[in-house]
Design a protein around this motif. Structure first.
Motif, PDB file in Angstrom:
ATOM      1  N   GLY A 125       1.732   2.958  -8.096  1.00 31.82           N
ATOM      2  CA  GLY A 125       1.207   3.766  -7.006  1.00 31.82           C
ATOM      3  C   GLY A 125       0.590   5.061  -7.499  1.00 31.82           C
ATOM      4  O   GLY A 125       0.716   5.427  -8.659  1.00 31.82           O
ATOM      5  N   PRO A 126      -0.113   5.728  -6.579  1.00 32.65           N
ATOM      6  CA  PRO A 126      -0.358   5.325  -5.180  1.00 32.65           C
ATOM      7  C   PRO A 126      -1.513   4.314  -5.081  1.00 32.65           C
ATOM      8  O   PRO A 126      -2.169   4.019  -6.076  1.00 32.65           O
ATOM      9  CB  PRO A 126      -0.714   6.642  -4.517  1.00 32.65           C
ATOM     10  N   GLY A 127      -1.752   3.823  -3.861  1.00 31.60           N
ATOM     11  CA  GLY A 127      -2.814   2.859  -3.630  1.00 31.60           C
ATOM     12  C   GLY A 127      -2.275   1.452  -3.424  1.00 31.60           C
ATOM     13  O   GLY A 127      -1.159   1.240  -2.945  1.00 31.60           O
ATOM     14  N   LEU A 128      -3.093   0.476  -3.790  1.00 31.62           N
ATOM     15  CA  LEU A 128      -2.743  -0.936  -3.611  1.00 31.62           C
ATOM     16  C   LEU A 128      -1.911  -1.427  -4.790  1.00 31.62           C
ATOM     17  O   LEU A 128      -2.282  -1.247  -5.950  1.00 31.62           O
ATOM     18  CB  LEU A 128      -4.018  -1.775  -3.480  1.00 31.62           C
ATOM     19  N   VAL A 129      -0.794  -2.066  -4.474  1.00 29.89           N
ATOM     20  CA  VAL A 129       0.097  -2.613  -5.500  1.00 29.89           C
ATOM     21  C   VAL A 129       0.277  -4.104  -5.202  1.00 29.89           C
ATOM     22  O   VAL A 129       0.552  -4.488  -4.066  1.00 29.89           O
ATOM     23  CB  VAL A 129       1.462  -1.898  -5.496  1.00 29.89           C
ATOM     24  N   ILE A 130       0.120  -4.917  -6.249  1.00 30.49           N
ATOM     25  CA  ILE A 130       0.276  -6.377  -6.112  1.00 30.49           C
ATOM     26  C   ILE A 130       1.569  -6.788  -6.804  1.00 30.49           C
ATOM     27  O   ILE A 130       1.786  -6.489  -7.980  1.00 30.49           O
ATOM     28  CB  ILE A 130      -0.926  -7.123  -6.726  1.00 30.49           C
ATOM     29  N   LEU A 131       2.425  -7.472  -6.068  1.00 30.46           N
ATOM     30  CA  LEU A 131       3.698  -7.950  -6.579  1.00 30.46           C
ATOM     31  C   LEU A 131       3.705  -9.473  -6.645  1.00 30.46           C
ATOM     32  O   LEU A 131       2.993 -10.147  -5.894  1.00 30.46           O
ATOM     33  CB  LEU A 131       4.847  -7.473  -5.684  1.00 30.46           C
ATOM     34  N   ILE A 175       0.861  -1.179   0.000  1.00 35.49           N
ATOM     35  CA  ILE A 175       0.000   0.000   0.000  1.00 35.49           C
ATOM     36  C   ILE A 175       0.899   1.232   0.000  1.00 35.49           C
ATOM     37  O   ILE A 175       1.719   1.418   0.899  1.00 35.49           O
ATOM     38  CB  ILE A 175      -0.936   0.017   1.224  1.00 35.49           C
ATOM     39  N   LEU A 176       0.725   2.055  -1.024  1.00 33.31           N
ATOM     40  CA  LEU A 176       1.526   3.271  -1.170  1.00 33.31           C
ATOM     41  C   LEU A 176       0.655   4.496  -0.903  1.00 33.31           C
ATOM     42  O   LEU A 176      -0.480   4.575  -1.379  1.00 33.31           O
ATOM     43  CB  LEU A 176       2.125   3.362  -2.578  1.00 33.31           C
ATOM     44  N   ARG A 177       1.196   5.437  -0.156  1.00 33.78           N
ATOM     45  CA  ARG A 177       0.475   6.668   0.133  1.00 33.78           C
ATOM     46  C   ARG A 177       0.442   7.570  -1.091  1.00 33.78           C
ATOM     47  O   ARG A 177       1.105   7.329  -2.090  1.00 33.78           O
ATOM     48  CB  ARG A 177       1.126   7.398   1.318  1.00 33.78           C
ATOM     49  N   GLU A 178      -0.327   8.657  -0.976  1.00 30.81           N
ATOM     50  CA  GLU A 178      -0.508   9.554  -2.118  1.00 30.81           C
ATOM     51  C   GLU A 178       0.807  10.158  -2.590  1.00 30.81           C
ATOM     52  O   GLU A 178       0.990  10.400  -3.784  1.00 30.81           O
ATOM     53  CB  GLU A 178      -1.491  10.670  -1.740  1.00 30.81           C
ATOM     54  N   TYR A 179       1.719  10.417  -1.674  1.00 23.84           N
ATOM     55  CA  TYR A 179       2.989  11.053  -2.030  1.00 23.84           C
ATOM     56  C   TYR A 179       4.096  10.040  -2.288  1.00 23.84           C
ATOM     57  O   TYR A 179       5.256  10.425  -2.430  1.00 23.84           O
ATOM     58  CB  TYR A 179       3.431  12.011  -0.912  1.00 23.84           C
ATOM     59  N   GLU A 180       3.781   8.748  -2.372  1.00 22.35           N
ATOM     60  CA  GLU A 180       4.783   7.703  -2.590  1.00 22.35           C
ATOM     61  C   GLU A 180       4.577   7.030  -3.940  1.00 22.35           C
ATOM     62  O   GLU A 180       3.450   6.918  -4.444  1.00 22.35           O
ATOM     63  CB  GLU A 180       4.716   6.643  -1.490  1.00 22.35           C
ATOM     64  N   ARG A 181       5.680   6.582  -4.510  1.00 18.94           N
ATOM     65  CA  ARG A 181       5.647   5.776  -5.724  1.00 18.94           C
ATOM     66  C   ARG A 181       6.565   4.575  -5.510  1.00 18.94           C
ATOM     67  O   ARG A 181       7.551   4.654  -4.757  1.00 18.94           O
ATOM     68  CB  ARG A 181       6.113   6.578  -6.949  1.00 18.94           C
ATOM     69  N   GLY A 182       6.253   3.484  -6.201  1.00 20.95           N
ATOM     70  CA  GLY A 182       7.048   2.278  -6.091  1.00 20.95           C
ATOM     71  C   GLY A 182       7.720   1.942  -7.405  1.00 20.95           C
ATOM     72  O   GLY A 182       7.044   1.799  -8.435  1.00 20.95           O
ATOM     73  N   VAL A 183       9.047   1.825  -7.384  1.00 22.19           N
ATOM     74  CA  VAL A 183       9.802   1.414  -8.570  1.00 22.19           C
ATOM     75  C   VAL A 183       9.935  -0.109  -8.512  1.00 22.19           C
ATOM     76  O   VAL A 183      10.603  -0.650  -7.630  1.00 22.19           O
ATOM     77  CB  VAL A 183      11.178   2.090  -8.605  1.00 22.19           C
ATOM     78  N   VAL A 184       9.269  -0.800  -9.445  1.00 22.55           N
ATOM     79  CA  VAL A 184       9.179  -2.263  -9.416  1.00 22.55           C
ATOM     80  C   VAL A 184      10.229  -2.858 -10.350  1.00 22.55           C
ATOM     81  O   VAL A 184      10.371  -2.437 -11.510  1.00 22.55           O
ATOM     82  CB  VAL A 184       7.766  -2.723  -9.823  1.00 22.55           C
ATOM     83  N   PHE A 185      10.958  -3.840  -9.835  1.00 25.26           N
ATOM     84  CA  PHE A 185      11.936  -4.592 -10.615  1.00 25.26           C
ATOM     85  C   PHE A 185      11.472  -6.050 -10.698  1.00 25.26           C
ATOM     86  O   PHE A 185      11.041  -6.637  -9.705  1.00 25.26           O
ATOM     87  CB  PHE A 185      13.320  -4.541  -9.953  1.00 25.26           C
ATOM     88  N   GLN A 186      11.562  -6.589 -11.912  1.00 28.30           N
ATOM     89  CA  GLN A 186      11.203  -7.996 -12.122  1.00 28.30           C
ATOM     90  C   GLN A 186      12.437  -8.749 -12.586  1.00 28.30           C
ATOM     91  O   GLN A 186      13.003  -8.441 -13.639  1.00 28.30           O
ATOM     92  CB  GLN A 186      10.069  -8.126 -13.154  1.00 28.30           C
ATOM     93  N   LEU A 187      12.863  -9.715 -11.764  1.00 30.05           N
ATOM     94  CA  LEU A 187      14.082 -10.476 -12.024  1.00 30.05           C
ATOM     95  C   LEU A 187      15.274  -9.547 -12.224  1.00 30.05           C
ATOM     96  O   LEU A 187      16.149  -9.768 -13.068  1.00 30.05           O
ATOM     97  CB  LEU A 187      13.901 -11.393 -13.234  1.00 30.05           C
ATOM     98  N   GLY A 188      15.308  -8.481 -11.442  1.00 26.32           N
ATOM     99  CA  GLY A 188      16.429  -7.551 -11.472  1.00 26.32           C
ATOM    100  C   GLY A 188      16.342  -6.465 -12.518  1.00 26.32           C
ATOM    101  O   GLY A 188      17.166  -5.545 -12.501  1.00 26.32           O
ATOM    102  N   ARG A 189      15.377  -6.549 -13.410  1.00 22.84           N
ATOM    103  CA  ARG A 189      15.238  -5.544 -14.457  1.00 22.84           C
ATOM    104  C   ARG A 189      14.079  -4.617 -14.118  1.00 22.84           C
ATOM    105  O   ARG A 189      13.085  -5.018 -13.517  1.00 22.84           O
ATOM    106  CB  ARG A 189      14.988  -6.204 -15.825  1.00 22.84           C
ATOM    107  N   PHE A 190      14.221  -3.337 -14.540  1.00 21.27           N
ATOM    108  CA  PHE A 190      13.163  -2.367 -14.273  1.00 21.27           C
ATOM    109  C   PHE A 190      11.881  -2.782 -14.988  1.00 21.27           C
ATOM    110  O   PHE A 190      11.886  -3.092 -16.180  1.00 21.27           O
ATOM    111  CB  PHE A 190      13.597  -0.964 -14.725  1.00 21.27           C
TER     112      PHE A 190
END
Length: 262
Positions: free
Chosen positions: A47-53, A27-42
């Protein structure tokens, strides 16, 4: 016994499924962002809100998008006129591209702080002390533009830079005080000279007018007497024109000559 084995396995599998599901939710707040990496690659920015990994395959790094404040430590600076001063400042910036802030630089907070310190020394060292004390707004804008251009590749926007304090040595403070005192004396002398010039011009015009109208001079005498009498003075000074004394003295000289001859 055989019936308990499948039941226990199902319970265990359900528990593992719940753990995986919990670990996959962020769960990311309004002022947050998530940088997602898959198998080490960008992969993407979420975000914001609910993020499923996907557990085990994807990892996420949180980035704060709010404006951050960095206190730039006091820096030893030698100005262009060879004056040693210590200057500190405050830096305002924010992350506008989270992926670049994570991928392009190892620690964007530390990198921005170090860059601000070196830029502060480089920019202020090109100016004289008087400019440093009197033109802070222009210097703040110059430092901001340089920092913003250099941090653009990191996904960072420098919004403002403010020089907080300039520390001078005691000898330099005394020198500046003497300079300011001399400047005030110079201005006082100039103002006094301008006043004398204006007064002389006005007196010349008044003398010219009174010369054309002798009666006006007598009126000025009477007005002066009125002013003196209003102050309750015991002594009254009556101005007597010199041109009246001249004929009287000449007449006295003529009357004394026959006596000398006899």
């Amino acid at each position: 016994m055989s019936d308990l084995l499948p039941t226990g396995f199902l319970v265990l599998a359900g528990f593992a499924l719940v753990v995986l599901l919990v670990n996959s939710l962020r769960i990311l707040r309004e002022y947050e962002r998530g940088v997602v990496f898959q198998l080490g690659r960008f992969w993407s920015v979420k975000g914001p809100g609910l993020v499923i990994l996907i557990p085990g395959l994807q990892q996420m790094v949180k980035v704060d998008l709010r404006v951050r404040v960095i206190d730039v430590p006091s820096q030893d600076i030698i100005t262009r006129d060879n004056v040693s001063v210590k200057v500190n400042a405050v830096l305002y910036f924010q992350v506008v591209q989270p992926d670049r802030a994570i991928i392009q630089v190892e620690n964007y907070l530390g990198a921005t702080s170090q860059l601000a310190q070196t830029t502060l020394r480089a920019v202020l060292g090109k100016h004289e002390l008087d400019e440093l004390l009197s033109e802070r707004e222009r210097l703040n804008l110059d430092i901001q533009k340089i920092l913003d251009a250099q941090t653009d590749s990191w996904g960072i926007k420098v919004t403002n830079v403010e020089i907080k304090h300039v520390d001078l040595g005691e000898s330099m403070v005394r020198a500046i005080a003497r300079q300011a005192e001399a400047e005030r004396e110079r201005r006082a002398k100039v103002i006094h000279a301008e006043g004398e010039l204006q007064a002389s011009q006005q007196l010349a015009q008044a003398a010219e007018i009174l010369g054309r109208q002798p009666q006006a001079l007598q009126l000025r005498y009477l007005e002066t007497l009125t002013v003196i009498a209003a102050d309750k003075n015991s002594t009254i000074v009556f101005p007597l024109p010199v041109d009246i004394l001249g004929p009287l003295i000449e007449g006295m000289r003529r009357s004394d000559k026959p006596r000398d001859a006899g």
